[in-house]
Design a protein around this motif. Structure first.
Motif, mmCIF file in Angstrom:
data_model
loop_
_atom_site.group_PDB
_atom_site.id
_atom_site.type_symbol
_atom_site.label_atom_id
_atom_site.label_comp_id
_atom_site.label_asym_id
_atom_site.label_seq_id
_atom_site.Cartn_x
_atom_site.Cartn_y
_atom_site.Cartn_z
ATOM 1 N N ALA A 181 0.799 -1.097 -0.023
ATOM 2 C CA ALA A 181 0.122 -0.146 0.087
ATOM 3 C C ALA A 181 1.059 1.187 -0.195
ATOM 4 O O ALA A 181 2.190 1.153 0.390
ATOM 5 C CB ALA A 181 -0.863 -0.030 1.150
ATOM 6 N N ILE A 182 0.288 2.413 -0.374
ATOM 7 C CA ILE A 182 1.036 3.700 -0.225
ATOM 8 C C ILE A 182 0.057 4.802 0.246
ATOM 9 O O ILE A 182 -1.124 4.613 0.273
ATOM 10 C CB ILE A 182 1.287 3.944 -1.635
ATOM 11 N N LEU A 183 0.672 5.344 1.048
ATOM 12 C CA LEU A 183 0.228 6.595 1.898
ATOM 13 C C LEU A 183 0.691 7.784 1.278
ATOM 14 O O LEU A 183 1.820 7.956 1.369
ATOM 15 C CB LEU A 183 0.418 6.494 3.302
ATOM 16 N N THR A 213 -7.603 0.095 -3.663
ATOM 17 C CA THR A 213 -8.032 0.209 -2.123
ATOM 18 C C THR A 213 -6.475 0.334 -1.301
ATOM 19 O O THR A 213 -6.664 0.700 -0.029
ATOM 20 C CB THR A 213 -8.709 -0.886 -1.833
ATOM 21 N N TYR A 214 -5.518 0.092 -2.020
ATOM 22 C CA TYR A 214 -4.310 0.060 -1.237
ATOM 23 C C TYR A 214 -3.601 1.478 -1.529
ATOM 24 O O TYR A 214 -2.496 1.729 -0.868
ATOM 25 C CB TYR A 214 -3.160 -0.640 -1.967
ATOM 26 N N ILE A 215 -4.345 2.748 -2.046
ATOM 27 C CA ILE A 215 -4.021 4.050 -1.994
ATOM 28 C C ILE A 215 -4.562 4.796 -0.959
ATOM 29 O O ILE A 215 -5.863 4.994 -0.775
ATOM 30 C CB ILE A 215 -4.488 4.751 -3.203
ATOM 31 N N GLY A 216 -3.952 5.008 0.105
ATOM 32 C CA GLY A 216 -4.366 5.810 1.305
ATOM 33 C C GLY A 216 -3.956 7.432 1.005
ATOM 34 O O GLY A 216 -2.846 7.834 1.445
ATOM 35 N N VAL A 217 -5.078 8.241 0.949
ATOM 36 C CA VAL A 217 -4.787 9.713 0.573
ATOM 37 C C VAL A 217 -5.115 10.331 2.106
ATOM 38 O O VAL A 217 -6.305 10.247 2.595
ATOM 39 C CB VAL A 217 -5.491 10.354 -0.367
ATOM 40 N N GLY A 218 -4.257 10.948 2.776
ATOM 41 C CA GLY A 218 -4.467 11.424 4.049
ATOM 42 C C GLY A 218 -4.414 13.077 4.014
ATOM 43 O O GLY A 218 -4.728 13.709 5.241
ATOM 44 N N HIS A 230 -5.188 3.628 9.050
ATOM 45 C CA HIS A 230 -5.985 3.110 9.581
ATOM 46 C C HIS A 230 -6.866 2.210 8.833
ATOM 47 O O HIS A 230 -7.188 0.939 8.893
ATOM 48 C CB HIS A 230 -6.678 3.511 10.533
ATOM 49 N N ARG A 231 -7.399 3.038 7.799
ATOM 50 C CA ARG A 231 -8.214 2.578 6.713
ATOM 51 C C ARG A 231 -7.600 1.466 6.085
ATOM 52 O O ARG A 231 -8.174 0.233 5.809
ATOM 53 C CB ARG A 231 -8.699 3.434 5.857
#
Length: 339
Positions: A181-183, A213-218, A230-231
């Motif tokens: 995944a990437i944040l 779904t492995y792309i986490g945009v914060g 967390h997601r």
């Protein structure tokens, strides 16, 4: 308060000569300059900076507009940039954009009204920055730092974000990870988009499908980073590795791992971007891509000083190398995941 007239009388020169000597303009003989300087020091004369700014149309100050001064990356850049400018008699004035294009425009406009001599900006937009284009059009010295704006003819100093992102993800792949995944804070920010491109390039090079779904945009906040991590870490098919593209994202990932009772690297491996204190305070220490922060700040200072000294050549685009520092946060994925 001691006046220029009093300094002139003490030095035995005209008021006009004393003004030229004290304010650094026009022609003054070496003898007169020595006498004026000595008299000013003896009398305790202080330059009226407001009057000088009004006369010259600028101050000896540089406006620095980082994305977020709360971010340790920008705080350290400000230190090295300020030191470089101070050595040449300039002062750094700083105000964050908070990664908001509207705030960036307002800050630039406000600093212009205060007659700063030039700007160092970490632009929030990749291709739409009319306020920065206006600076270039008006001949105001401008250096872009950390990021560039497409088509804007201005000096810049950046790092090899895409190549560094590729190396970070390749390190995870070489340890057997495929569910990576990437944040990321905001893909509209040029440096973040380039790191994401490196992530995607590494996956493509090894035949790994990019899982949306492995792309986490914060976003540009600690809380947003935590929520994104967390997601991702509570997905039904949890990734075995994370690539955190800045220090807020790394911090958010570590907090989420702790709160979810997950172990690093036994359950989840991590590679972060930016080397900051927290990455070595945890056990094991975090493998990171370290940017040459001191060199970024110093080079930006040198670039803007060149323009202030009258350089009119083509824009200088300096691209520095980041370094992958291998520590203990990466190991092979759990046996069941690897199988």
């Amino acid at each position: 308060m001691v006046t220029i007239r009093e300094v002139a009388e003490a030095a035995g020169v005209s008021q006009a000569t004393a003004a030229r000597a004290l304010n650094g303009y026009g022609s003054v003989s070496a003898r007169a300059l020595e006498r004026v300087t000595e008299s000013a020091a003896r009398l305790g004369y202080k330059t009226n900076m407001i009057a000088q700014a009004l006369r010259l149309g600028q101050t000896r100050a540089i406006g620095f507009v980082p994305g977020d001064i709360e971010n340790p990356f920008f705080a350290k850049i400000a230190r090295h940039l300020g030191d470089t400018l101070e050595a040449s008699g300039y002062t750094l004035l700083l105000s964050s954009s908070d990664e908001r294009p509207d705030r960036e425009r307002k800050v630039v406009e406000t600093l212009r009204q205060h007659m700063v001599s030039g700007f160092v900006v970490a632009p929030t937009a990749q291709d739409d920055a009319p306020h920065l284009a206006q600076l270039v059009e008006d001949g105001v010295p401008l250096v872009l730092i950390d990021r560039r704006v497409e088509g804007l003819r201005a000096d810049s100093v950046t790092v090899n974000n895409e190549g560094a992102g590729f190396q970070a993800v390749l390190h995870l792949i070489e340890h057997g990870h495929r569910d990576i995944a990437i944040l990321v804070d905001d893909l509209q920010i040029a440096s973040s988009a380039e790191r994401f491109a490196g992530y995607q390039k590494a996956l493509d090079a090894h035949g790994i499908r990019l899982e949306p779904t492995y792309i986490g945009v914060g976003g540009a906040s600690r809380e947003g980073a935590y929520e994104a991590a967390h997601r991702v870490l509570t997905l039904a098919h949890r990734p075995t590795a994370l690539f955190a593209t800045d220090n807020f994202m790394t911090e958010g990932a570590l907090r989420a791992l702790r709160d979810l009772g997950l172990r690093m690297p036994a359950d989840v491996s991590i590679v972060g971007f930016d080397d900051f204190d927290l990455t070595t305070f945890v056990d094991p220490a975090v493998t990171v891509v370290a940017q040459p922060i001191a060199e970024l700040g110093q080079e930006a200072g040198r670039l803007i000083l060149r323009r202030l000294e009258g350089a009119e050549d083509e824009p200088h685009n300096v691209n520095l190398l980041a370094e992958l520092i291998i520590r203990g946060s990466v190991e092979a994925p759990p046996a069941s995941d690897a199988a």
